[in-house]
Design an enzyme around this catalytic site. Structure first.
Site, short mmCIF file in Angstrom:
data_model
loop_
_atom_site.label_atom_id
_atom_site.label_comp_id
_atom_site.label_asym_id
_atom_site.label_seq_id
_atom_site.Cartn_x
_atom_site.Cartn_y
_atom_site.Cartn_z
N ARG A 143 -6.94 9.15 -1.68
CA ARG A 143 -5.73 8.94 -2.48
C ARG A 143 -5.18 10.26 -3.03
O ARG A 143 -4.68 10.30 -4.16
CB ARG A 143 -6.01 7.98 -3.64
CG ARG A 143 -6.43 6.59 -3.21
CD ARG A 143 -5.27 5.87 -2.56
NE ARG A 143 -5.54 4.48 -2.29
CZ ARG A 143 -5.23 3.48 -3.13
NH1 ARG A 143 -4.66 3.71 -4.26
NH2 ARG A 143 -5.50 2.25 -2.80
N ARG A 200 0.22 8.35 -7.19
CA ARG A 200 1.00 8.35 -8.43
C ARG A 200 0.60 9.40 -9.46
O ARG A 200 1.35 9.67 -10.39
CB ARG A 200 0.94 6.96 -9.08
CG ARG A 200 1.83 5.96 -8.38
CD ARG A 200 1.49 4.56 -8.80
NE ARG A 200 0.11 4.30 -8.45
CZ ARG A 200 -0.49 3.13 -8.63
NH1 ARG A 200 0.15 2.14 -9.19
NH2 ARG A 200 -1.74 2.97 -8.26
N ARG A 236 8.78 8.11 -4.76
CA ARG A 236 8.51 6.68 -4.88
C ARG A 236 9.50 5.98 -5.81
O ARG A 236 9.65 4.77 -5.76
CB ARG A 236 7.08 6.58 -5.42
CG ARG A 236 6.50 5.27 -5.70
CD ARG A 236 6.12 4.48 -4.49
NE ARG A 236 5.45 3.30 -5.02
CZ ARG A 236 6.09 2.31 -5.61
NH1 ARG A 236 7.40 2.33 -5.69
NH2 ARG A 236 5.42 1.29 -6.12
N ASP A 290 -1.25 2.51 4.25
CA ASP A 290 -2.12 1.65 3.45
C ASP A 290 -2.94 0.79 4.39
O ASP A 290 -2.48 0.43 5.47
CB ASP A 290 -1.30 0.78 2.50
CG ASP A 290 -2.19 0.16 1.43
OD1 ASP A 290 -2.60 0.88 0.50
OD2 ASP A 290 -2.53 -1.03 1.55
N TYR A 345 -9.21 -9.21 1.46
CA TYR A 345 -7.81 -9.33 1.00
C TYR A 345 -7.12 -10.53 1.63
O TYR A 345 -6.34 -11.22 0.98
CB TYR A 345 -7.02 -8.05 1.31
CG TYR A 345 -7.24 -6.96 0.30
CD1 TYR A 345 -6.62 -6.99 -0.94
CD2 TYR A 345 -8.09 -5.89 0.58
CE1 TYR A 345 -6.82 -5.99 -1.87
CE2 TYR A 345 -8.30 -4.88 -0.35
CZ TYR A 345 -7.67 -4.94 -1.57
OH TYR A 345 -7.88 -3.95 -2.50
O1 CP3 Z 1 -3.45 9.87 0.01
C1 CP3 Z 1 -4.04 8.92 0.56
O2 CP3 Z 1 -5.23 8.67 0.35
C2 CP3 Z 1 -3.29 8.12 1.60
C3 CP3 Z 1 -2.74 6.90 1.19
C4 CP3 Z 1 -3.54 5.64 0.94
C5 CP3 Z 1 -2.93 4.55 0.26
N1 CP3 Z 1 -3.78 3.50 0.31
C6 CP3 Z 1 -1.59 4.55 -0.35
C7 CP3 Z 1 -1.35 3.65 -1.51
C8 CP3 Z 1 -4.81 5.22 1.34
C9 CP3 Z 1 -5.89 6.00 2.07
C10 CP3 Z 1 -4.95 3.85 0.95
C11 CP3 Z 1 -6.15 3.03 1.24
C12 CP3 Z 1 -6.32 1.75 0.55
N2 CP3 Z 1 -5.38 0.84 0.19
C13 CP3 Z 1 -7.58 1.19 0.22
C14 CP3 Z 1 -8.89 1.85 0.52
C15 CP3 Z 1 -9.22 2.90 -0.46
C16 CP3 Z 1 -9.60 2.39 -1.81
O3 CP3 Z 1 -8.93 2.78 -2.78
O4 CP3 Z 1 -10.56 1.62 -1.90
C17 CP3 Z 1 -7.36 -0.04 -0.41
C18 CP3 Z 1 -8.43 -0.97 -0.96
C19 CP3 Z 1 -5.97 -0.27 -0.42
C20 CP3 Z 1 -5.25 -1.47 -0.91
C21 CP3 Z 1 -4.31 -1.12 -2.01
N3 CP3 Z 1 -3.10 -0.49 -1.83
C22 CP3 Z 1 -4.46 -1.39 -3.38
C23 CP3 Z 1 -5.66 -2.07 -4.00
C24 CP3 Z 1 -3.31 -0.90 -4.01
C25 CP3 Z 1 -2.95 -1.06 -5.47
C26 CP3 Z 1 -3.84 -0.31 -6.36
C27 CP3 Z 1 -3.34 1.05 -6.60
O5 CP3 Z 1 -4.09 2.01 -6.41
O6 CP3 Z 1 -2.17 1.15 -6.99
C28 CP3 Z 1 -2.49 -0.31 -3.03
C29 CP3 Z 1 -1.19 0.38 -3.23
C30 CP3 Z 1 -1.17 1.81 -2.80
N4 CP3 Z 1 -1.55 2.30 -1.58
C31 CP3 Z 1 -0.70 2.89 -3.56
C32 CP3 Z 1 -0.81 4.05 -2.76
C33 CP3 Z 1 -0.42 5.46 -3.10
C34 CP3 Z 1 -0.21 2.74 -4.98
C35 CP3 Z 1 0.92 3.53 -5.38
C36 CP3 Z 1 2.27 2.94 -5.20
O7 CP3 Z 1 2.51 1.78 -5.49
O8 CP3 Z 1 3.11 3.76 -4.83
#
Ligand code: CP3
Length: 343
Positions: free
Chosen positions: A24, A28, A37, A73, A153
């Site tokens: 990540r 944000r 964003r 994602d 999920y």
């Molecule tokens: O920089 C990076 O790592 C690349 C981008 C990336 C995102 N999601 C973008 C994202 C990666 C590698 C992921 C993987 C991901 N997504 C996982 C596995 C990693 C982990 O954290 O366990 C999981 C479980 C998800 C599912 C997911 N997507 C969740 C649970 C959420 C909401 C929680 C949160 O962190 O906000 C997301 C949304 C998401 N995916 C965001 C980002 C940057 C949130 C920011 C936004 O809304 O812009």
């Protein structure tokens, strides 16, 4: 590309410094991500390869990390599967048509990643081209969710704490469970291989929530499918990182499922985890919360991870899980500099 410290570590070859990147790392906590964003949803960004390339490069530019991870994602395949996907500002992902009964598994659409996720693969291609132009020598990581985490999920419909619906489905409908996992494994394996063909230099499989399982259940309900996904991805010939959290009891079984690198969280000391996984590379494992600690404490914790890795080839420094929103960018940068300054 001259062998990067990151790719050398994936292969357990010596490198001139410990490579570091962060799960990540685009997100944000970063003002430039929040600016991109502000006017669009995360899905809208993922669907535009040009924006994907820009956002993926933000942390490379700002932090000097040793690898980029393509902005995407793990839940993107839920759109072509017909599960319905959106993201709520505070509660995270929402799956509109979750799997509730075995017949729902049969209703899933067949997904061919090359066609149905063509936009994401194009995102990898354009990101790789930007990296080569602006940061030559910095490798690109492609990724996907592992079958279990995706299934959780698909069944829970959102992020869960106890995964009760997932486990209930698994125990009550083992046939449909294995069918679901089988389909997800084939899709994930093909998607990862396509990302490598489009320019990803390494691939990470995120099994973020697999730590909710006992080792017995992991072996019975998950391991064969993860193994298959990794075998399919491995046909592309790039290193594979196999990551999960809360996996202290599962590490041997996860290593058995596969991966050139095993990603571990902070709940287990790195040296203890490394002994358990045997002759693999290891990625981890600073607690993401340490990034909120005062600088001397943060430094002490970074050095502890490095001391436990003991300079052995095959350590990739990372957090034990993703960077949290609200994390000070300067602390993240300080970790990169501490890791690069050495052991
Ligand atoms: O920089 C990076 O790592 C690349 C981008 C990336 C995102 N999601 C973008 C994202 C990666 C590698 C992921 C993987 C991901 N997504 C996982 C596995 C990693 C982990 O954290 O366990 C999981 C479980 C998800 C599912 C997911 N997507 C969740 C649970 C959420 C909401 C929680 C949160 O962190 O906000 C997301 C949304 C998401 N995916 C965001 C980002 C940057 C949130 C920011 C936004 O809304 O812009």
């Amino acid at each position: 590309m001259r062998e990067s410290p990151f790719l050398a570590a994936c292969r357990r070859q010596p490198a001139d410094r410990t490579p570091v990147w962060f799960m990540r790392q685009a997100g944000r906590y970063m003002p430039e991500y929040r600016a991109a964003r502000a006017r669009r949803s995360i899905l809208a960004i993922c669907h535009r390869p040009k924006l994907v390339a820009q956002i993926t490069l933000q942390p490379v530019e700002r932090l000097g990390v040793d690898a980029a991870i393509v902005f995407a994602d793990i839940l993107l395949p839920f759109e072509p599967l017909g599960l319905g996907l959106s993201y709520a500002e505070t509660t995270g992902p929402k799956i509109w048509h979750p799997i509730r009964k075995p017949a729902d598994v049969d209703k899933l659409k067949k997904v061919d990643p090359a066609a149905d996720l063509a936009y994401a693969i194009e995102g990898v291609r354009q990101t790789k081209a930007s990296l080569v132009a602006k940061f030559p020598g910095t490798p690109l990581i492609g990724f996907a969710g592992a079958p279990f985490t995706l299934a959780s999920y698909a069944i829970e419909g959102a992020t869960s704490r106890h995964f009760t619906a997932t486990k209930q489905f698994m125990y009550e409908h083992p046939g449909a469970w294995h069918e679901l996992m089988d389909r997800l494994a084939a899709m994930v394996g093909a998607f990862l291989a396509e990302q490598a063909a489009a320019g990803a230099d390494a691939l990470q499989l995120f099994d973020s929530w697999v730590g909710c399982l006992s080792v017995m259940d992991y072996r019975e309900y998950v391991l064969p499918h993860t193994k298959r996904a990794i075998e399919l991805a491995a046909t592309a010939g790039v290193p594979i990182i196999h990551f999960g959290t809360d996996t202290a009891t599962l590490l041997e079984a996860m290593a058995e499922a596969g991966g050139d690198v095993i990603g571990v969280d902070w709940r287990i000391p790195l040296d203890v985890a490394w002994k358990r996984i045997g002759d693999r590379a290891i990625q981890g494992n600073l607690d993401p919360a340490a990034l909120h600690a005062p600088m001397p404490e943060l430094e002490r914790r970074v050095k502890d991870v490095l001391r436990r890795a003991a300079g052995k080839p095959g350590h990739i420094f990372n957090l034990g899980h993703g960077i949290q929103p609200g994390t000070p960018v300067k602390n993240v940068k300080a970790v990169v500099d501490l890791v690069h300054a050495g052991r």
